[in-house]
Design a protein around this motif. Structure first.
Motif, mmCIF file in Angstrom:
data_model
loop_
_atom_site.group_PDB
_atom_site.id
_atom_site.type_symbol
_atom_site.label_atom_id
_atom_site.label_comp_id
_atom_site.label_asym_id
_atom_site.label_seq_id
_atom_site.Cartn_x
_atom_site.Cartn_y
_atom_site.Cartn_z
ATOM 1 N N LEU A 518 0.866 -1.169 0.000
ATOM 2 C CA LEU A 518 0.000 0.000 0.000
ATOM 3 C C LEU A 518 0.905 1.222 0.000
ATOM 4 C CD1 LEU A 518 -2.883 1.180 0.209
ATOM 5 C CD2 LEU A 518 -2.604 1.176 2.688
ATOM 6 N N THR A 519 0.638 2.170 -0.886
ATOM 7 C CA THR A 519 1.440 3.387 -0.947
ATOM 8 C C THR A 519 0.545 4.601 -0.727
ATOM 9 O OG1 THR A 519 1.176 3.827 -3.317
ATOM 10 C CG2 THR A 519 2.919 2.285 -2.684
ATOM 11 N N ILE A 520 1.140 5.671 -0.217
ATOM 12 C CA ILE A 520 0.389 6.915 -0.023
ATOM 13 C C ILE A 520 -0.113 7.433 -1.366
ATOM 14 C CG2 ILE A 520 0.545 9.304 0.764
ATOM 15 C CD1 ILE A 520 2.630 8.374 2.812
ATOM 16 N N ARG A 521 0.737 7.357 -2.384
ATOM 17 C CA ARG A 521 0.352 7.869 -3.700
ATOM 18 C C ARG A 521 -0.875 7.131 -4.246
ATOM 19 N NH1 ARG A 521 3.432 10.828 -7.230
ATOM 20 N NH2 ARG A 521 5.294 10.351 -5.992
ATOM 21 N N ASN A 522 -0.903 5.826 -4.119
ATOM 22 C CA ASN A 522 -2.039 5.068 -4.625
ATOM 23 C C ASN A 522 -3.308 5.357 -3.827
ATOM 24 O OD1 ASN A 522 -0.336 4.000 -6.520
ATOM 25 N ND2 ASN A 522 -0.084 2.023 -5.499
ATOM 26 N N TRP A 523 -3.175 5.512 -2.517
ATOM 27 C CA TRP A 523 -4.320 5.835 -1.667
ATOM 28 C C TRP A 523 -4.925 7.164 -2.113
ATOM 29 C CZ3 TRP A 523 -7.952 7.184 1.712
ATOM 30 C CH2 TRP A 523 -8.417 6.254 2.642
ATOM 31 N N VAL A 524 -4.057 8.169 -2.256
ATOM 32 C CA VAL A 524 -4.526 9.507 -2.622
ATOM 33 C C VAL A 524 -5.100 9.519 -4.040
ATOM 34 C CG1 VAL A 524 -3.776 11.882 -3.047
ATOM 35 C CG2 VAL A 524 -2.920 10.636 -1.050
ATOM 36 N N GLY A 525 -4.403 8.849 -4.976
ATOM 37 C CA GLY A 525 -4.887 8.810 -6.346
ATOM 38 C C GLY A 525 -6.252 8.173 -6.462
ATOM 39 N N GLY A 526 -6.483 7.099 -5.708
ATOM 40 C CA GLY A 526 -7.783 6.442 -5.743
ATOM 41 C C GLY A 526 -8.891 7.336 -5.220
ATOM 42 N N TYR A 527 -8.582 8.098 -4.171
ATOM 43 C CA TYR A 527 -9.592 9.004 -3.610
ATOM 44 C C TYR A 527 -9.940 10.109 -4.603
ATOM 45 C CZ TYR A 527 -11.784 12.414 -0.512
ATOM 46 O OH TYR A 527 -12.665 13.306 0.042
ATOM 47 N N LEU A 528 -8.922 10.770 -5.141
ATOM 48 C CA LEU A 528 -9.173 11.894 -6.039
ATOM 49 C C LEU A 528 -9.875 11.454 -7.317
ATOM 50 C CD1 LEU A 528 -5.833 13.888 -5.616
ATOM 51 C CD2 LEU A 528 -8.070 14.394 -4.618
ATOM 52 N N ARG A 567 2.324 19.479 7.176
ATOM 53 C CA ARG A 567 1.505 18.886 8.237
ATOM 54 C C ARG A 567 0.041 19.191 7.910
ATOM 55 N NH1 ARG A 567 2.327 17.460 13.674
ATOM 56 N NH2 ARG A 567 4.510 18.114 13.461
ATOM 57 N N LEU A 568 -0.731 18.142 7.637
ATOM 58 C CA LEU A 568 -2.136 18.300 7.255
ATOM 59 C C LEU A 568 -3.022 17.427 8.133
ATOM 60 C CD1 LEU A 568 -1.730 17.976 3.367
ATOM 61 C CD2 LEU A 568 -1.951 20.104 4.658
ATOM 62 N N GLN A 569 -4.220 17.912 8.408
ATOM 63 C CA GLN A 569 -5.201 17.099 9.111
ATOM 64 C C GLN A 569 -6.591 17.496 8.665
ATOM 65 O OE1 GLN A 569 -4.636 16.592 13.287
ATOM 66 N NE2 GLN A 569 -6.486 15.349 13.538
ATOM 67 N N SER A 570 -7.439 16.494 8.517
ATOM 68 C CA SER A 570 -8.830 16.729 8.153
ATOM 69 C C SER A 570 -9.660 15.592 8.723
ATOM 70 C CB SER A 570 -8.985 16.799 6.628
ATOM 71 O OG SER A 570 -10.333 17.023 6.265
ATOM 72 N N GLY A 571 -10.390 15.879 9.796
ATOM 73 C CA GLY A 571 -11.202 14.836 10.425
ATOM 74 C C GLY A 571 -10.355 13.660 10.856
ATOM 75 N N PRO A 572 -10.657 12.467 10.332
ATOM 76 C CA PRO A 572 -9.914 11.263 10.750
ATOM 77 C C PRO A 572 -8.570 11.099 10.043
ATOM 78 C CG PRO A 572 -11.568 10.664 9.155
ATOM 79 C CD PRO A 572 -11.749 12.139 9.392
ATOM 80 N N ARG A 608 -15.734 15.569 1.621
ATOM 81 C CA ARG A 608 -15.423 16.537 2.666
ATOM 82 C C ARG A 608 -13.923 16.793 2.809
ATOM 83 N NH1 ARG A 608 -18.603 15.002 7.770
ATOM 84 N NH2 ARG A 608 -20.288 15.630 6.361
ATOM 85 N N HIS A 609 -13.103 15.836 2.400
ATOM 86 C CA HIS A 609 -11.665 15.937 2.648
ATOM 87 C C HIS A 609 -10.867 16.138 1.359
ATOM 88 C CE1 HIS A 609 -12.794 14.550 6.626
ATOM 89 N NE2 HIS A 609 -13.419 13.547 6.059
ATOM 90 N N ALA A 610 -11.524 16.665 0.326
ATOM 91 C CA ALA A 610 -10.857 16.813 -0.967
ATOM 92 C C ALA A 610 -9.621 17.701 -0.887
ATOM 93 C CB ALA A 610 -11.848 17.366 -1.986
ATOM 94 N N ASP A 611 -9.712 18.818 -0.166
ATOM 95 C CA ASP A 611 -8.559 19.720 -0.073
ATOM 96 C C ASP A 611 -7.388 19.050 0.635
ATOM 97 O OD1 ASP A 611 -9.932 21.683 -1.400
ATOM 98 O OD2 ASP A 611 -10.545 22.761 0.419
ATOM 99 N N PHE A 612 -7.695 18.237 1.612
ATOM 100 C CA PHE A 612 -6.641 17.497 2.325
ATOM 101 C C PHE A 612 -5.875 16.601 1.358
ATOM 102 C CE2 PHE A 612 -5.563 13.394 4.276
ATOM 103 C CZ PHE A 612 -4.687 13.783 5.280
ATOM 104 N N PHE A 613 -6.592 15.842 0.551
ATOM 105 C CA PHE A 613 -5.924 14.923 -0.370
ATOM 106 C C PHE A 613 -5.229 15.669 -1.514
ATOM 107 C CE2 PHE A 613 -8.668 11.899 1.795
ATOM 108 C CZ PHE A 613 -7.815 10.820 1.947
#
Length: 627
Positions: A518-528, A567-572, A608-613
């Motif tokens: 699991l990579t951060i890039r893949n997690w973020v890409g899937g969300y966006l 440093r970013l945070q959005s909800g969970p 809700r967390h689009a700006d975070f990603f």
């Protein structure tokens, strides 16, 4: 889609009988279901008081594209001769010009056994009839009439049925008619279907439901089970889930009897151990390692286990066999346990209101320790469960209580990647990477590496280079023991990458997306990728992903710019990134955490967390500039 729910399958356990085949073929959220239209799906079911029933079905499917001819040219219809009979009465193709081309049932209908060969982990008497339509083209309509007779119900005196459709299937005319004894109480749950007035005829009460869908609505990423989110008709004679648990318990209560052999084994495995929780661990470990998993669907084997004595003697069993043997071994040491029915493969995070066997798996629960165990999950550490089972409701067989399995937190299932890239004067680079996976996330990796062949091991690093977008070669240099469940699982690669970056610069170097479980890039890409209006709840995933990369530049190179810390945070969600320089060495640390308290998120949570990603995506593109 009429289904019969069985336990301990090696995948989705909706056992299709004869109804809406189109609905069965369109379960995936990313499926394109424009290739078929359901013109007619009519079912008439007549139930007897003892739970036996007959079902006459008529189905007409229009092929809208070439994909339809490929998918529906052959229709498989499952049945089990120990439980039911299946007859194909007639089948034909209606051509666009109105011609009728009949299927010759002597040459176009085949009766075959399910795949239960020597290498398949399954013992079954399930069979299927394969109907082959001739001379298909786009615009054809496939017709089929069938009759089914269930002569041996899984639960004597009980009846349950589920019909469900995906919203992205166009349906012109769905009709389901149920004829049941009028003094027989039934519980019914309906969503997006219309009920006609109930009428009585002789000793029968007749129910009719209709459904029509003229607007295709695409399924959404992470959507819950169709039992919770889709158009459905659920009928059950069980009063409630406690009644269902009682029926299941009656068929399995005598299977966990303590025999002298079981008592002897329990004493041997726990010899010298006085701590009761540790005794439970050793017994679980023995069953997990020594009882081979074999799915069993012989007769009523879908819900009735072999005896613990048989499982021990034969050294194999399905999930029910695992549970009864472990229950007997624990009881031999005075530790009470119960089987717990759970949805182990789908997205059933809430139970339907009507009691229905919507479970496909059974695991063990020990009330004394509030401990859940799945001894069929060989590569999951003691005290944890496969990710597909956590956060879901479970029905305790011995008590009828519904109890929720704890939702997994991110720390119990973490992935980390530690890499070093040494950039050389010719632009090539030496690379070494170590991956570490904690908790149940490592289940698939452990299983895969436990059976990896020498040739596959040789090809592993080359395949990894390709997935990472790199040109090079290397080797697997360290591999953890897949069976050491008391340790996190890790493996390491070392190799040479060709033409990674120009030397000298100036050049802006963005870290490569090194492939990992699991990579951060893949997690973020899937969300966006899936951003946009949403109408359904979805399954929330908890993860912790840590990535550390050390970049070493040649002595002749000079670092001119480092990105800023983030440093970013959005909800969970939380994300941290840091960039540190020590001479010509740059250390980049990134960490992503998703920590939802519950497994189900409302639809409006998605965007809700689009700006975070988007903020993470910008950081992932950040460059180290050198000359």
């Amino acid at each position: 889609m009429s289904i019969q729910r069985l336990l301990c399958a090696t995948g989705v356990l909706l056992r299709l009988t004869l109804a809406g085949l189109a609905a069965a073929l369109v379960g995936a959220a990313d499926a394109d279901n424009t290739w078929v239209r359901v013109l007619k799906n009519h079912t008439v079911v007549e139930v007897e008081r003892d739970g036996r029933y007959s079902a006459d079905r008529m189905l007409a499917l229009k092929l809208v594209s070439e994909e339809g001819t490929r998918r529906l040219g052959q229709m498989a219809m499952n049945y089990n001769p120990d439980l039911n009979e299946l007859e194909v009465l007639e089948a034909w193709v209606e051509k666009p010009d109105g011609r009728r081309v009949d299927v010759d049932l002597k040459t176009g209908l085949f009766d075959r056994s399910q795949n239960s060969g020597l290498l398949a982990p399954m013992l079954t008497q399930d069979r299927f009839k394969l109907l082959v339509y001739p001379d298909l083209q786009v615009g054809d309509i496939l017709h089929r009439r069938t009759r089914q007779r269930v002569h041996t119900p899984l639960f004597p005196g009980q009846f349950s049925e589920l019909d469900t459709y995906s919203r992205d299937v166009l349906v012109d005319d769905y009709r389901y008619e149920l004829r049941a004894p009028k003094d027989w109480p039934l519980n019914i749950e309906v969503e997006a279907m219309e009920a006609e007035p109930v009428r009585e005829q002789g000793n029968q009460r007749i129910h009719v439901w209709r459904y029509r869908n003229q607007t295709r609505i695409a399924q959404e990423a992470g959507e819950l089970s169709p039992l919770l989110s889709g158009p459905r008709l659920l009928i059950s004679s069980f009063r409630d889930y406690a009644d269902l648990a009682t029926a299941f318990h009656k068929r399995s209560a005598d299977k966990s009897r303590i025999t002298p052999e079981i008592q002897k084994l329990a004493d041997e495995v726990t010899q010298g151990i006085s701590d009761r929780r540790q005794q439970a661990f050793k017994l679980y470990e023995w069953v997990s390692r020594n009882i081979r998993y074999v799915a069993i669907y012989v007769g009523a084997g879908g819900v009735v286990p072999m005896s613990a004595e048989q499982v021990l003697s034969q050294r194999y069993g399905d999930c029910k066999g695992h549970v009864v043997l472990l229950e007997a071994l624990l009881a031999a040491k005075g530790i009470a346990s119960t089987g717990a029915l759970v949805d182990g493969s789908g997205r059933l995070y809430r139970l339907p209101k009507v009691a229905f066997l919507s479970f496909d798996h059974i695991i063990t629960y020990i009330p004394e320790f509030d401990l859940w165990l799945d001894s069929t999950a060989t590569f999951v550490p003691y005290g944890t469960l496969p990710l597909t089972e956590t956060g879901k409701p479970a029905l305790l067989v011995n008590s009828g209580e519904i109890k929720r399995i704890p939702h997994r937190g991110p720390l119990g299932s973490a992935v980390s990647r530690d890499a070093e890239i040494v950039l050389q004067r010719d632009g090539n680079a030496a690379i070494s990477v170590r991956f570490t996976v904690a908790g149940p996330s490592a289940q698939g990796l452990r299983s895969g590496f436990a059976t990896i062949q020498p040739r596959t091991r040789q090809d592993f690093t080359g395949d990894w280079m390709n997935r990472s977008g790199l040109n090079g070669s290397g080797q697997l240099v360290d591999l953890g023991d897949p069976y050491r469940l008391d340790r996190d699982f890790s493996y390491a690669l070392r190799g040479q990458v060709l033409e990674l970056a120009p030397v000298p610069g100036p050049y802006g170097f963005a870290l490569p997306n090194l492939d990992a479980p699991l990579t951060i890039r893949n997690w973020v890409g899937g969300y966006l990728k899936d951003l946009g209006p949403r109408r359904t709840e979805y399954v929330c995933s908890n993860e912790k992903v840590s990535e550390r990369t050390v970049l070493r530049l040649p002595r002749s190179s000079h670092i001119q710019f480092l990105p800023r810390d983030v440093r970013l945070q959005s909800g969970p969600y939380r994300y941290l990134a840091s960039y540190r320089r020590d001479g010509n060495k740059v250390t980049v640390r990134r960490e992503f955490v998703a920590d939802y308290p519950e497994p189900i998120c409302p639809a409006d949570e998605w965007n809700r967390h689009a700006d975070f990603f988007r903020g993470i995506a910008r950081d992932l593109r950040a460059q180290v500039i050198y000359r």
